[in-house]
Motif scaffolding. Structure first.
Motif, mmCIF file in Angstrom:
data_model
loop_
_atom_site.group_PDB
_atom_site.id
_atom_site.type_symbol
_atom_site.label_atom_id
_atom_site.label_comp_id
_atom_site.label_asym_id
_atom_site.label_seq_id
_atom_site.Cartn_x
_atom_site.Cartn_y
_atom_site.Cartn_z
ATOM 1 N N ALA A 166 0.816 -34.801 9.491
ATOM 2 C CA ALA A 166 0.743 -33.452 10.076
ATOM 3 C C ALA A 166 -0.557 -32.763 9.648
ATOM 4 N N LEU A 167 -0.927 -32.884 8.382
ATOM 5 C CA LEU A 167 -2.162 -32.230 7.920
ATOM 6 C C LEU A 167 -3.390 -32.867 8.553
ATOM 7 N N ALA A 168 -3.391 -34.198 8.636
ATOM 8 C CA ALA A 168 -4.539 -34.887 9.242
ATOM 9 C C ALA A 168 -4.683 -34.485 10.708
ATOM 10 N N THR A 169 -3.571 -34.410 11.424
ATOM 11 C CA THR A 169 -3.593 -34.018 12.838
ATOM 12 C C THR A 169 -4.099 -32.582 12.977
ATOM 13 N N TYR A 170 -3.630 -31.728 12.094
ATOM 14 C CA TYR A 170 -4.033 -30.314 12.115
ATOM 15 C C TYR A 170 -5.540 -30.185 11.893
ATOM 16 N N LEU A 171 -6.070 -30.966 10.970
ATOM 17 C CA LEU A 171 -7.520 -30.901 10.702
ATOM 18 C C LEU A 171 -8.322 -31.310 11.928
ATOM 19 N N LEU A 172 -7.817 -32.305 12.653
ATOM 20 C CA LEU A 172 -8.520 -32.722 13.882
ATOM 21 C C LEU A 172 -8.390 -31.658 14.965
ATOM 22 N N GLU A 173 -7.162 -31.189 15.141
ATOM 23 C CA GLU A 173 -6.931 -30.272 16.263
ATOM 24 C C GLU A 173 -7.571 -28.907 16.034
ATOM 25 N N SER A 174 -7.718 -28.511 14.764
ATOM 26 C CA SER A 174 -8.373 -27.225 14.495
ATOM 27 C C SER A 174 -9.886 -27.399 14.351
ATOM 28 N N LYS A 175 -10.355 -28.623 14.616
ATOM 29 C CA LYS A 175 -11.790 -28.963 14.615
ATOM 30 C C LYS A 175 -12.461 -28.748 13.253
ATOM 31 N N GLU A 176 -11.656 -28.797 12.200
ATOM 32 C CA GLU A 176 -12.226 -28.742 10.845
ATOM 33 C C GLU A 176 -12.982 -30.028 10.550
ATOM 34 N N VAL A 177 -12.505 -31.121 11.138
ATOM 35 C CA VAL A 177 -13.180 -32.415 10.955
ATOM 36 C C VAL A 177 -13.220 -33.131 12.297
ATOM 37 N N ASP A 178 -14.118 -34.117 12.371
ATOM 38 C CA ASP A 178 -14.229 -34.883 13.623
ATOM 39 C C ASP A 178 -13.345 -36.126 13.626
ATOM 40 N N PHE A 179 -13.072 -36.645 12.426
ATOM 41 C CA PHE A 179 -12.205 -37.836 12.381
ATOM 42 C C PHE A 179 -11.552 -37.965 11.003
ATOM 43 N N ILE A 180 -10.541 -38.838 10.978
ATOM 44 C CA ILE A 180 -9.809 -39.120 9.732
ATOM 45 C C ILE A 180 -10.069 -40.571 9.366
ATOM 46 N N LEU A 181 -10.418 -40.799 8.101
ATOM 47 C CA LEU A 181 -10.500 -42.179 7.590
ATOM 48 C C LEU A 181 -9.189 -42.471 6.871
ATOM 49 N N HIS A 182 -8.474 -43.476 7.339
ATOM 50 C CA HIS A 182 -7.258 -43.908 6.639
ATOM 51 C C HIS A 182 -7.041 -45.382 6.930
ATOM 52 N N VAL A 183 -5.829 -45.882 6.863
ATOM 53 C CA VAL A 183 -5.625 -47.298 7.175
ATOM 54 C C VAL A 183 -4.494 -47.438 8.184
ATOM 55 N N ALA A 184 -4.464 -48.589 8.814
ATOM 56 C CA ALA A 184 -3.367 -48.927 9.730
ATOM 57 C C ALA A 184 -3.189 -50.434 9.676
ATOM 58 N N ALA A 185 -2.089 -50.908 10.217
ATOM 59 C CA ALA A 185 -1.848 -52.356 10.244
ATOM 60 C C ALA A 185 -2.933 -53.047 11.056
ATOM 61 N N SER A 186 -3.398 -54.172 10.551
ATOM 62 C CA SER A 186 -4.391 -54.947 11.301
ATOM 63 C C SER A 186 -3.750 -55.454 12.592
ATOM 64 N N LYS A 187 -4.506 -55.377 13.667
ATOM 65 C CA LYS A 187 -3.950 -55.856 14.956
ATOM 66 C C LYS A 187 -3.868 -57.389 14.937
ATOM 67 N N GLU A 188 -4.843 -58.031 14.276
ATOM 68 C CA GLU A 188 -4.838 -59.496 14.253
ATOM 69 C C GLU A 188 -3.820 -60.023 13.244
ATOM 70 N N ARG A 189 -3.674 -59.290 12.128
ATOM 71 C CA ARG A 189 -2.829 -59.795 11.042
ATOM 72 C C ARG A 189 -1.985 -58.629 10.522
ATOM 73 N N PRO A 190 -0.864 -58.317 11.179
ATOM 74 C CA PRO A 190 -0.156 -57.049 10.916
ATOM 75 C C PRO A 190 0.360 -56.871 9.490
ATOM 76 N N ILE A 191 0.410 -57.948 8.691
ATOM 77 C CA ILE A 191 0.886 -57.739 7.319
ATOM 78 C C ILE A 191 -0.234 -57.202 6.421
ATOM 79 N N VAL A 192 -1.454 -57.162 6.938
ATOM 80 C CA VAL A 192 -2.598 -56.644 6.170
ATOM 81 C C VAL A 192 -3.006 -55.304 6.774
ATOM 82 N N SER A 193 -3.552 -54.416 5.921
ATOM 83 C CA SER A 193 -4.022 -53.121 6.431
ATOM 84 C C SER A 193 -5.532 -53.169 6.620
ATOM 85 N N GLU A 194 -6.004 -52.364 7.553
ATOM 86 C CA GLU A 194 -7.450 -52.284 7.798
ATOM 87 C C GLU A 194 -7.869 -50.823 7.860
#
Ligand SMILES: Cc1cc2nc3c(=O)[nH]c(=O)nc-3n(C[C@H](O)[C@H](O)[C@H](O)COP(=O)(O)OP(=O)(O)OC[C@H]3O[C@@H](n4cnc5c(N)ncnc54)[C@H](O)[C@@H]3O)c2cc1C
Ligand code: SF4
Ligand code: SF4
Length: 432
Positions: free
Chosen positions: A118-146
């Motif tokens: 919710a906070l990350a989304t709020y920062l984007l939507e209120s234009k405080e930042v242009d993007f969020i750096l975080h991680v998500a499941a790898s599309k090629e290897r879903p047990i690893v994060s990228e």
């Protein structure tokens, strides 16, 4: 000089890894460049750096000053608002509450109560930042994060949920700075420490990295932990389409989907039933700051005793630490992004996170044991570890120190030099 560490020369990447101090954040690869440092998946199921050619003095110095495996300082005093309290165990906080994301979908899909999403989304939507750096499941290897750069709410939501296995969020961090656009980070405490360390040397970090959001961290697991979960159902990794640890409820199920549309699930308590099988990485066992002391805001679970007794609608313990964190929290509350149900104290955190209390109290003695066995230890300036140790009985300290020394001797606190898991390398590293 920090009293918790002894003076040590600059360590090579191999020395950091073999001392068991690396958790695979990837920052060294980003500093040295992918042509000189590779982040490889090791046969132990950990992401670790391998120097592809000898590193020059300047690069080694930059890595030495920023690696969160070996430098874990406390927050800069000027970042903390007046009137904030600093607890000997939990560090600084200006406000603490139980709360959740007001948006029901974010709350449901988030790991606990969706506060970080919710906070990350709020920062984007209120234009405080242009993007969020975080991680998500790898599309090629879903047990690893990228590493994931999210430019919109859909992407932030897709990456919600905790990822307990390997992933190197900072493997491309210098490229993030090269964009020269304001951003926020969501990461583990060690990821935030890495960026705070870099912030002291690279003015671009101070200018561009507007917010650091973190979590309280029980540690990352080796890949073996996930592979054993797949094994329970006879699933081969190559058959897997997606792997989610939790979320879609609190804590939600660990859910595995195969390419032929079969679904398998484990409860949170089943996944984490036996601590001996958590596959916790050596660095995480001795982590001196798994509570995100240098983040602006930290979100955590808030089950008394640290284990859920069933599913609930989703709640977070929220710890607001810095001036920036306070401003963000107040704005997010005023705009209805977060809902809180009650204030909490540091002693509530003790009840929610007893494992973190034990870990922080033991850190100083464990480092003493590691040093006695000849290993380097992290520099932990300002983290109050010695002060905490003084509050323990000497018998407990001695037992912790001896335990750590013996674990070094039996190889349970160090690691082998990093080698590549056959057929897997980091060629695919990049943002998506
Ligand atoms: C390795 C690990 C160990 C944890 N151990 C504990 C614990 O001991 N006690 C406790 O209270 N809470 C622990 N948590 C935190 C807890 O699971 C929730 O993440 C936290 O309560 C925030 O919940 P949320 O609903 O706000 O998160 P969400 O809204 O779901 O957002 C989670 C955010 O964290 C990011 N993220 C997830 N995994 C990682 C990762 N591996 N590296 C970097 N960023 C990541 C996601 O990209 C997302 O942006 C742990 C989380 C992780 C990743
Ligand atoms: S902790 Fe991060 S910066 Fe340090 S050696 Fe490991 S991957 Fe590199
Ligand atoms: S326990 Fe510490 S080192 Fe391990 S992932 Fe968490 S914050 Fe990083």
């Amino acid at each position: 000089m920090n009293k918790n560490s002894h003076k040590q020369d600059k360590l090579s990447l191999d020395e950091i890894v073999t001392a068991g101090l690396c958790m695979g954040c990837g920052l060294c690869r980003s500093i040295a460049g992918s042509e000189r440092v590779e982040i490889a998946m090791t046969p132990e199921g950990r992401e670790r750096p391998i120097a592809l050619s000898p590193l020059d003095e300047k690069t080694l110095e930059a890595i030495d000053a920023t690696c969160p495996g070996i430098r874990v300082p406390s927050a800069e005093p000027e970042s903390i608002p007046e009137g904030a309290e600093t607890d000997i165990l939990w560090g600084p906080a200006t406000q603490m509450a139980i709360g959740y994301a007001t948006d029901p979908e974010i709350r449901h899909r988030g790991s606990s109560g969706g506060v970080l999403t919710a906070l990350a989304t709020y920062l984007l939507e209120s234009k405080e930042v242009d993007f969020i750096l975080h991680v998500a499941a790898s599309k090629e290897r879903p047990i690893v994060s990228e590493p994931r750069l999210s430019f919109d709410a859909v992407s932030v939501l897709e990456a919600s949920g905790s990822r307990y296995g390997p992933g190197a969020p900072l493997a491309n961090f210098m490229e993030v700075l090269d964009f020269n656009r304001p951003f926020a980070v969501v990461g583990k405490p060690c990821d935030i420490t890495a960026m705070r360390n870099l912030e002291r040397r690279d003015p671009r970090v101070k200018k561009l990295m507007r917010y650091c959001l973190s979590l309280i961290c029980g540690g990352m697991s080796d890949l073996s932990k996930i592979l054993s979960a797949l094994d329970q159902f006879g699933i081969r990794e190559s058959e897997l389409r997606s792997f989610r640890y939790r979320g879609y409820g609190n804590p939600g199920l660990t859910r595995m989907e195969t390419k032929d549309d079969k679904t398998f699930a484990l409860t949170y308590n089943d996944l984490w039933a036996d601590e001996a099988n958590w596959g916790t990485q050596p660095r995480c066992k001795i982590c001196p700051d798994a509570v995100g002391e240098v983040a602006d805001i930290v979100a955590a679970d808030c089950w008394p005793g640290a284990s859920p007794t069933g599913e609930d609608e989703g709640f977070n313990a929220i710890v607001v630490r810095t001036k920036r964190g306070q401003e963000l929290f107040e704005k997010a509350m005023a705009d209805g992004v977060l809902t809180t149900i009650r204030e909490i104290t540091f002693r509530d955190l003790d009840r929610f996170q007893p494992h973190k209390v034990r870990q922080k109290k033991a850190a100083w003695a464990r480092f003493a044991g590691m040093r006695a066995a000849g290993l380097p230890v992290p520099n932990t300036e300002g983290l109050r570890l010695e002060e905490l140790a003084r509050e323990q009985g000497w018998k407990k300290l001695l037992a912790q120190a001896r335990g750590a020394r013996d674990r070094v001797k039996t190889g349970r606190l160090g690691e082998p030099s990093a080698t590549r898991e056959p057929s897997k390398n980091d060629e695919s590293y990049g943002f998506y």
